[in-house]
Design an enzyme around this catalytic site. Structure first.
Site, PDB file in Angstrom:
ATOM      1  N   HIS A 150      61.984  -8.947   9.311  1.00  0.00           N
ATOM      2  CA  HIS A 150      61.117  -9.375   8.227  1.00  0.00           C
ATOM      3  C   HIS A 150      59.717  -8.810   8.431  1.00  0.00           C
ATOM      4  CE1 HIS A 150      63.515 -11.941   5.734  1.00  0.00           C
ATOM      5  NE2 HIS A 150      64.088 -12.446   6.801  1.00  0.00           N
ATOM      6  N   LYS A 578      59.183 -22.653  -0.804  1.00  0.00           N
ATOM      7  CA  LYS A 578      58.328 -22.055  -1.840  1.00  0.00           C
ATOM      8  C   LYS A 578      58.511 -22.767  -3.184  1.00  0.00           C
ATOM      9  CE  LYS A 578      58.006 -17.571  -4.170  1.00  0.00           C
ATOM     10  NZ  LYS A 578      59.208 -17.225  -4.887  1.00  0.00           N
TER      11      LYS A 578
END
Length: 920
Positions: A150, A578
């Protein structure tokens, strides 16, 4: 069992290291920029430190003026100086962890380090856990860690290598028998390495390719993991033999590493089938090299001669058969009586020929047969009480790493598979537009295809490039199983799984490439696990129903039977957080595991939950052992799989001692958690139902609060884009993958990683704590009894304790005073003030309720080491934040900013990342 280490002040050696490194940095700054540079850095640092202790508006204005007046090249060097300090302090703190571990090992046997393997085995013994129970625990023990690339590992490989050398020198300086000459030599080396670190460019000037990321991932296998994993298994065996000496223990291979690097196609067009194939080749090349190096060392050690010992006749016989078959005369070991060296010469040559000729081993199992032949022969003449552990370690390494090194997961978005299936079905006229069908019709079509042994794919058909590549991915998986073994790729993950058809589509694509086969007699052959990735709040809620629909389908159950009735399910911590905030996301994840586990038990299907945790708090991050402990207790016996994402790889696995300690803590926790589950007749007794009802209520309130800001406030996205360095992150070349799945400015397309990264940089850390305070405070304020209940939950429920502790850590790393500086970047100051006052109010509310629940006076009172680390860093992070705000103002005001200005902004981003220890 005593776990208390008697030390007058355990932080003194750490302070000594920090002081030494600070002095070296100061000397380097003078050497590079004269006393003017050092004086400027010290002046800014002292002002920030003063403001931390006592806010003074005059000092604040002076500091702002000092920073505004800075200009290149001085400004760039000031930024680098503060960033450099963090790199050095990180190394010092890691060295201190190593030092603490060694101090425990130097104590007498009555003192055992907490969370060590020794402490876990002693706990089992003290609680009269039987050998039969332990054997049962060992058979269930399973921890798979999956490294990912990532885009948050902001450090370059060359920087990591210098840091590793500095760490080794600091460790050597602790040696009690150092002579003055040796100490001077080490200190000189330390100065030189820190100088090299200062003179190394810390920024990447080009985005890394996927293969660059593969090389970076392989670095950790090469440097630490290849050695540490067998040592962890050995330590479990040794501790069991010391404490349960009546049994001869063999510990199964319970700890392994996998990888996504080179296999994760979701949103990354750079991960092609060719790149995945090259990744598998590089992994095999490394592991073969490691085996050859070990065997060369064993060849030097195992000089036994048949003139002195009796060896097995089977070994002698194979030597006579194989030397002529596999070796030319110049490669044979010259001394006929040194049989082990002769055998190792054959093994080494066959390893060199793997993948190149028929002389090479066809599988790791063939290599194991040869190594076990040597081991069994050694038993004939070596004292039984003193096993030659070097050969056993190599056998363990081959069992763990095979010829593939790490199992590579393949991942892609459900929409990509649906698009390919839609085109394939249109070409054979099964349905014109599969994507538009309702779920029931999709399932019916897919089931019929899987029940029919005939292929769908047309030869030489003109499929779109996207569909052709999708087919090529599955063809590559089939070929990989032949070339590298079935363990090379064993799981296919489906991102954004929303319905059962998302998984059935993978089986159809597998069928068309021979990975899944239905034979004429009705038997099924299936060589690929298919795993859903449940990410959003809605998907987590729907997860149990999705899986039950599949478990009821005969065609899917036939596939699972081949997989020993084992189903892997991945849980995403990033997108849920999120969408719904950290508290709600974590609770929904916890609930989904319980519900899916209970449902799967009805169908007698074993589950392995794969936790897609990030390194940062806003994405499920935290210590590895705490991550394990916070899972629903009944699911741990099924096996645990967790991502180890980009930014935590260097902090956990760069140094061998730290890698060992991290994996030891995880192993210790897993042993005790699994033993506890094995002992429990009723899993529900491990938590109270009233706690779950309380958290459901708290979560509901927190979700409304979170979504009222993130989705309900029309100006929120403007605030986020302008009050954080989100726009600038794209220029920091730290990952091969784009920041959003599609090149749009929509919130739903933004990846969770830059979402968290940007909030972290601005010191608001909003995804890691926002809305939790409202949920907790609303519940606690209803009655005194409710607050007492929350305190009890914190004391007795590992999941809730982990949640509260992570919230504390988030608030500790957030800094509202510093965050306020970023408001000046927002064009509309009314928007900035309104949204920030909302965030500030929630911050204070969250802090107040957390302290009530924990009973502490300050955040993180229960973990003074972490608290001290944060305090130690703050005066050095603050200047970087102030500088970042000033530089972003300049950057955004210019149509064509200079390369130098962009570089300085990126240096502040890199420095803040190092200072806060995690990024996104």
């Amino acid at each position: 069992m005593n776990t208390e280490l008697k030390v007058n002040d355990s932080s003194l050696p750490l302070r000594r290291d920090v002081k030494l490194l600070g002095q070296i940095l100061g000397e380097i700054l003078v050497n590079h920029g004269g006393t003017e540079l050092l004086d400027k850095v010290e002046k800014i640092r002292l002002m920030c430190k003063t403001l931390r202790n006592f806010y003074d508006s005059e000092i604040y204005d002076e500091l702002k003026q000092e920073i505004t007046n800075l200009s290149s090249p001085m400004r760039k060097q000031v930024i680098r100086a503060f960033s450099m300090y963090f790199h050095l302090i990180n190394i010092a703190e890691q060295n201190h962890r190593i030092r603490r571990r060694r101090q425990y090992q130097l104590e007498d046997d009555t003192i055992v380090q907490p969370d060590s393997i020794e402490s876990a085995i002693l706990f089992l013994k003290e609680n009269n856990v039987s050998e039969e129970m332990i054997q049962d625990v060992l058979s269930k023990l399973s921890l798979e860690l999956v490294i990912t690339a990532h885009p948050t590992e902001a450090q370059k490989r060359s920087i990591l290598e210098v840091q590793q050398r500095i760490a080794v020198i600091l460790k050597n300086l602790d040696h009690p028998l150092l002579t003055n000459r040796e100490r001077r030599k080490l200190e000189e080396s330390l100065f030189n390495e820190v100088t090299i670190l200062w003179q190394t460019d810390e920024l990447r000037h080009n985005k890394p390719s996927v293969i660059d990321e593969v090389r970076n991932g392989l670095y950790y296998f090469d440097q630490t993991l290849f050695e540490v994993l067998p040592e962890i298994h050995r330590e479990v065996e040794d501790c069991l033999e010391r404490n349960y000496s009546t049994n001869k223990w063999y510990v199964p291979n319970f700890l392994s590493f996998g990888s996504w690097i080179g296999g994760d196609r979701d949103g990354n067009p750079n991960v092609t089938p060719e790149v995945t194939w090259e990744t598998l080749h590089k992994q095999r090349k490394l592991v073969l090299k490691k085996y050859i190096n070990v065997l060369i060392d064993l060849m030097k050690r195992y000089s036994h001669s048949t003139t002195r010992v009796d060896v097995s006749q089977e070994l002698i016989q194979t030597l006579e058969e194989e030397e002529g078959k596999f070796l030319t005369d110049d490669k044979k070991w010259p001394v006929n009586t040194e049989v082990y060296r002769r055998k190792f010469a054959i093994i080494i040559e066959r390893l060199k020929q793997v993948g190149k000729s028929d002389l090479g081993y066809r599988s790791a199992e063939e290599l194991l047969e040869d190594l076990n032949l040597v081991k069994n022969s050694l038993k004939k003449h070596h004292p039984a009480a003193h096993e030659l552990k070097t050969i056993q370690k190599l056998i363990r390494q081959v069992q763990l790493f095979g010829f593939h090194l790490a199992t590579l997961d393949i991942r892609n978005h459900s929409g990509e598979h649906e698009a390919a299936i839609t085109e394939i079905l249109r070409k054979v006229r099964i349905t014109e537009d599969y994507a538009q069908l309702d779920e029931e019709d999709k399932i019916k079509i897919l089931e019929n295809i899987l029940k029919d042994p005939r292929p769908l794919l047309l030869l030489n058909e003109d499929y779109t490039p996207e569909t052709q590549q999708m087919i090529q991915v599955f063809q590559m998986i089939k070929n990989a199983h032949k070339e590298f073994g079935s363990r090379s790729i064993s799981v296919y993950l489906v991102s954004m799984t929303k319905s059962p058809s998302d998984l059935l589509e993978i089986l159809v694509l597998a069928k068309e490439t021979g990975i899944y086969r239905l034979h004429a007699d009705g038997t099924v052959e299936s060589q690929l696990n298919v795993a859903p990735l449940l990410e959003t709040i809605d998907d987590l809620t729907a997860g149990p129903k999705i899986m039950e629909t599949l478990f009821k389908m005969p065609v899917y159950r036939n596939h699972l039977k081949v997989m020993n009735d084992q189903q892997e399910i991945m849980l995403g911590y990033s997108d849920g957080s999120k969408d719904g905030g950290t508290l709600t996301a974590n609770w929904k994840l916890y609930k989904a595991q319980i519900e899916i586990h209970e449902m799967a038990s009805k169908y007698k299907i074993g589950l392995k939950f794969f936790h897609g945790r990030g390194g940062s708090l806003g994405r499920g991050g935290g210590p590895l052992n705490k991550s394990i402990l916070s899972q629903p207790s009944e699911t741990i016996g099924d096996g645990v799989k967790i991502t180890e994402q980009g930014e935590v790889l260097s902090s956990r696995y760069l140094l061998e001692d730290i890698a060992y300690r991290s994996l030891e803590q995880a192993t210790s926790t897993l042993i005790l958690a699994t033993a506890h589950v094995s002992n429990e007749a009723e899993h529900g007794s491990l938590r109270d139902e009233s706690w779950e009802l309380a958290l459901e209520e708290i979560s509901s309130v927190a979700l409304k609060k979170y979504q009222s800001l993130v989705f309900g406030d029309s100006d929120f996205l403007t605030y986020f884009n302008e009050a954080t360095p989100l726009r600038e992150l794209g220029d920091l070349n730290i990952g091969s993958r784009p920041m959003s799945r599609k090149n749009r400015g929509r919130f739903e397309d933004l990846r969770a990683i830059p979402w968290v990264f940007a909030w972290t940089q601005s010191r608001q850390l909003l995804p890691a704590w926002y809305a939790a305070g409202t949920g907790l405070e609303r519940y606690a304020s209803q009655s005194e009894r409710n607050l007492l209940q929350l305190k009890q939950m914190y004391e007795k429920w590992p999941f809730f304790r982990s949640t509260i502790d992570n919230l504390q850590m988030a608030l500790m790393k957030a800094d509202i005073t510093t965050a306020k500086e970023y408001l000046s970047l927002v064009e509309d100051q009314k928007i900035a003030e309104r949204i920030f006052s909302n965030i500030l109010e929630e911050y204070e509310k969250t802090k107040e309720i957390l302290l009530k629940i924990t009973g502490d006076k300050e955040l993180l009172d229960h973990t003074p080491n972490i608290k001290d680390s944060v305090y130690r860093r703050n005066p050095y992070v603050d200047p970087l934040n102030f500088l970042q705000v000033e530089l972003i103002k300049q950057l955004r005001s210019q149509d064509e900013p200079t390369e130098e200005l962009i570089t300085e902004v990126l240096l502040t981003i890199s420095g803040i990342s190092a200072g806060l220890r995690n990024t996104g």
